[in-house]
Design a protein around this motif. Structure first.
Motif, PDB file in Angstrom:
ATOM      1  N   VAL A   1       4.233   1.036   7.571  1.00 17.04           N
ATOM      2  CA  VAL A   1       4.341   1.315   6.137  1.00 17.04           C
ATOM      3  C   VAL A   1       2.953   1.269   5.497  1.00 17.04           C
ATOM      4  O   VAL A   1       2.573   2.157   4.725  1.00 17.04           O
ATOM      5  CB  VAL A   1       5.293   0.293   5.444  1.00 17.04           C
ATOM      6  N   ASN A   2       2.189   0.240   5.849  1.00 14.35           N
ATOM      7  CA  ASN A   2       0.853   0.087   5.261  1.00 14.35           C
ATOM      8  C   ASN A   2      -0.067   1.253   5.635  1.00 14.35           C
ATOM      9  O   ASN A   2      -0.886   1.705   4.829  1.00 14.35           O
ATOM     10  CB  ASN A   2       0.240  -1.252   5.683  1.00 14.35           C
ATOM     11  N   ARG A   3       0.107   1.754   6.862  1.00 13.58           N
ATOM     12  CA  ARG A   3      -0.692   2.921   7.279  1.00 13.58           C
ATOM     13  C   ARG A   3      -0.428   4.100   6.335  1.00 13.58           C
ATOM     14  O   ARG A   3      -1.355   4.766   5.876  1.00 13.58           O
ATOM     15  CB  ARG A   3      -0.330   3.311   8.716  1.00 13.58           C
ATOM     16  N   GLN A   4       0.852   4.355   6.035  1.00 13.26           N
ATOM     17  CA  GLN A   4       1.213   5.482   5.159  1.00 13.26           C
ATOM     18  C   GLN A   4       0.685   5.278   3.743  1.00 13.26           C
ATOM     19  O   GLN A   4       0.184   6.209   3.111  1.00 13.26           O
ATOM     20  CB  GLN A   4       2.746   5.678   5.130  1.00 13.26           C
TER      21      GLN A   4
ATOM     22  N   GLY B   1       3.545   0.429  20.194  1.00 17.82           N
ATOM     23  CA  GLY B   1       2.705  -0.446  19.373  1.00 17.82           C
ATOM     24  C   GLY B   1       2.677   0.069  17.942  1.00 17.82           C
ATOM     25  O   GLY B   1       2.763   1.275  17.717  1.00 17.82           O
ATOM     26  N   ALA B   2       2.595  -0.833  16.974  1.00 22.28           N
ATOM     27  CA  ALA B   2       2.464  -0.417  15.568  1.00 22.28           C
ATOM     28  C   ALA B   2       0.983  -0.522  15.210  1.00 22.28           C
ATOM     29  O   ALA B   2       0.379  -1.593  15.329  1.00 22.28           O
ATOM     30  CB  ALA B   2       3.288  -1.320  14.669  1.00 22.28           C
ATOM     31  N   ALA B   3       0.386   0.613  14.798  1.00 26.45           N
ATOM     32  CA  ALA B   3      -1.073   0.641  14.650  1.00 26.45           C
ATOM     33  C   ALA B   3      -1.497   1.221  13.307  1.00 26.45           C
ATOM     34  O   ALA B   3      -0.766   1.976  12.666  1.00 26.45           O
ATOM     35  CB  ALA B   3      -1.686   1.466  15.783  1.00 26.45           C
ATOM     36  N   LYS B   4      -2.722   0.860  12.901  1.00 25.07           N
ATOM     37  CA  LYS B   4      -3.318   1.397  11.676  1.00 25.07           C
ATOM     38  C   LYS B   4      -4.825   1.159  11.717  1.00 25.07           C
ATOM     39  O   LYS B   4      -5.321   0.486  12.617  1.00 25.07           O
ATOM     40  CB  LYS B   4      -2.707   0.753  10.423  1.00 25.07           C
ATOM     41  N   THR B   5      -5.510   1.722  10.732  1.00 25.73           N
ATOM     42  CA  THR B   5      -6.933   1.434  10.581  1.00 25.73           C
ATOM     43  C   THR B   5      -7.089  -0.021  10.139  1.00 25.73           C
ATOM     44  O   THR B   5      -6.152  -0.622   9.611  1.00 25.73           O
ATOM     45  CB  THR B   5      -7.548   2.351   9.506  1.00 25.73           C
TER      46      THR B   5
ATOM     47  N   ILE C   1      -5.838  -6.885   8.841  1.00 22.24           N
ATOM     48  CA  ILE C   1      -4.597  -6.436   9.475  1.00 22.24           C
ATOM     49  C   ILE C   1      -3.815  -5.536   8.511  1.00 22.24           C
ATOM     50  O   ILE C   1      -3.258  -4.528   8.904  1.00 22.24           O
ATOM     51  CB  ILE C   1      -3.734  -7.651   9.904  1.00 22.24           C
ATOM     52  N   ALA C   2      -3.793  -5.898   7.237  1.00 17.45           N
ATOM     53  CA  ALA C   2      -3.052  -5.118   6.238  1.00 17.45           C
ATOM     54  C   ALA C   2      -3.517  -5.479   4.831  1.00 17.45           C
ATOM     55  O   ALA C   2      -4.071  -6.557   4.614  1.00 17.45           O
ATOM     56  CB  ALA C   2      -1.551  -5.385   6.361  1.00 17.45           C
ATOM     57  N   GLY C   3      -3.277  -4.545   3.890  1.00 14.50           N
ATOM     58  CA  GLY C   3      -3.563  -4.835   2.477  1.00 14.50           C
ATOM     59  C   GLY C   3      -4.934  -4.410   1.993  1.00 14.50           C
ATOM     60  O   GLY C   3      -5.365  -4.806   0.916  1.00 14.50           O
ATOM     61  N   GLU C   4      -5.642  -3.582   2.803  1.00 10.93           N
ATOM     62  CA  GLU C   4      -6.988  -3.149   2.426  1.00 10.93           C
ATOM     63  C   GLU C   4      -6.981  -2.401   1.094  1.00 10.93           C
ATOM     64  O   GLU C   4      -5.995  -1.773   0.733  1.00 10.93           O
ATOM     65  CB  GLU C   4      -7.582  -2.223   3.501  1.00 10.93           C
TER      66      GLU C   4
ATOM     67  N   SER D   1       1.511  -1.710  -1.854  1.00 15.76           N
ATOM     68  CA  SER D   1       0.761  -2.531  -0.905  1.00 15.76           C
ATOM     69  C   SER D   1       1.210  -3.993  -0.996  1.00 15.76           C
ATOM     70  O   SER D   1       1.409  -4.663   0.017  1.00 15.76           O
ATOM     71  CB  SER D   1      -0.745  -2.424  -1.178  1.00 15.76           C
ATOM     72  N   ARG D   2       1.381  -4.442  -2.226  1.00 14.03           N
ATOM     73  CA  ARG D   2       1.791  -5.833  -2.459  1.00 14.03           C
ATOM     74  C   ARG D   2       3.133  -6.130  -1.776  1.00 14.03           C
ATOM     75  O   ARG D   2       3.275  -7.112  -1.043  1.00 14.03           O
ATOM     76  CB  ARG D   2       1.883  -6.067  -3.970  1.00 14.03           C
TER      77      ARG D   2
END
Length: 358
Positions: free
Chosen positions: A278-281, A311-315, A12-15, A253-254
């Motif tokens: 934010v994580n997407r950016q 929707g809030a989306a990212k890879t 979901i996040a933090g990759e 990221s943290r």
């Protein structure tokens, strides 16, 4: 015949940051599974059979004049590693080993064999460990299964955070921080496996999260598979040359993921959505720094469409293909969103979050 299963996962996040110490990520287990069946062999030889993996291709690289096969995308390597370490543990418990047949079946690829990016190598590792422990009547905690699976997987892959292992073992939504790899490698060299499995692993944190009421997770598949281990290799190779920017990326990221965890703890959907963006950016900046493609055009399209519907989306995961994820709530017209995805060659995956009773 004993049959066990392990779910697939999505990040979901933090990759990328999750590969380092003290950098959390959020993952989710999904209700698509690898199933492993184990039974006593009829004869003196055992069989390992997989419906999916019989036609698997192998990658190789040239090192000088040598042809070196890259086995990290070969599921059989993970199965064999899981067998090796789990049986080593069994021997240390004074259990007599026998010959068995293993049958593997997976939902984690599409009908034509393309990977969705659900962590099939992690799930097959976890399912194999669980099956063998059950076959030898060993009562095992989730912590033991996680550690055995993480060792088995890391021995083959040589990189990665083992976050996908955690999702396959514990299920549901979870916050995850990886362990100290150097410490583990050193311990395995100098101590019995059973001892290492009983130790507290420095840095490791696994926390189950409760999603806020009304929050929904949508998954879209780009229909383009990606290789995580090869992307991780590329970024690892550049770490030293961009040291300051890399440390900046880790810190950003943290903070982002810690805010997102706070969103889960306080039931704040809008905070979670904000941090997804934010994580997407952060990941886009990281990609340009490393000259890698995380957000390919198909995934950008997936995200742009989701954003049109609030929707809030990212890879998800390493990117460069595989899936995108969307956090939505009651304000989104999900059916319209999915229709627009389909029109643009993006396949909605109707997976649900898979929780495991603890």
């Amino acid at each position: 015949m004993i049959t066990v299963q392990a779910p697939g996962k999505l990040y979901i996040a933090g990759e990328y940051a999750v590969l380092e110490q003290n950098c959390p990520a959020i993952l989710v287990a999904v209700n698509e599974f690898v199933r492993v069946s184990i039974s006593q062999s009829k004869g003196t030889s055992g069989l390992i059979h997989s419906k999916q993996y019989s036609q698997d291709s192998v990658h190789w690289v040239r090192q000088g004049n040598k042809m070196v096969i890259d086995n990290r995308d070969n599921p059989f390597e993970y199965i064999l590693s899981a067998i090796k370490f789990t049986e080593q543990y069994c021997l240390e418990q004074a259990i007599e080993l026998s010959v068995y047949d293993l049958h593997v079946n997976s939902d984690l690829d599409s009908a034509d064999g393309k990977k969705y990016g659900l962590g099939s190598s992690a799930a097959v590792t976890v399912a194999t460990v669980k099956a063998i422990l059950k076959y030898y009547n060993i009562e095992a905690s989730n912590d033991l299964i996680y550690k055995l699976s993480a060792i088995s997987h890391y021995t083959v892959q040589g990189n990665g955070s083992a976050g996908d292992i955690a999702a396959s073992v514990y299920g549901g939504w979870l916050a995850y921080q990886t362990f100290d790899k150097k410490w583990l490698t050193n311990e395995l060299k100098h101590k019995k496996l059973s001892t290492v499995l009983q130790e507290a692993w420095p840095g490791l944190k696994i926390q189950l999260l409760t999603p806020p009421a009304g929050m929904d997770l949508l998954i879209g598949w780009s229909q383009q598979p990606a290789s995580t281990s090869q992307l991780v290799d590329q970024t690892n190779a550049k770490k030293k040359s961009i040291k300051t920017q890399y440390e900046d990326f880790l810190e950003k990221s943290r903070q982002c993921v810690l805010s997102m965890i706070e969103g889960f703890n306080s039931g704040n959907i809008s905070l979670i959505k904000q941090q997804i963006r934010v994580n997407r950016q952060i990941l886009k900046e990281f990609a340009s720094l490393n000259h890698i493609a995380i957000e390919i055009p198909k995934l950008t399209k997936l995200i742009d469409i989701a954003e049109k519907f609030a929707g809030a989306a990212k890879t998800s995961g390493a990117g460069n293909g595989d899936c995108g994820i969307v956090i939505t709530d009651s304000t989104s017209n999900i059916n319209e969103l999915k229709n627009l995805w389909r029109e643009n060659g993006i396949m909605p995956l109707n997976f649900k979050v898979h929780s495991i009773s603890h």
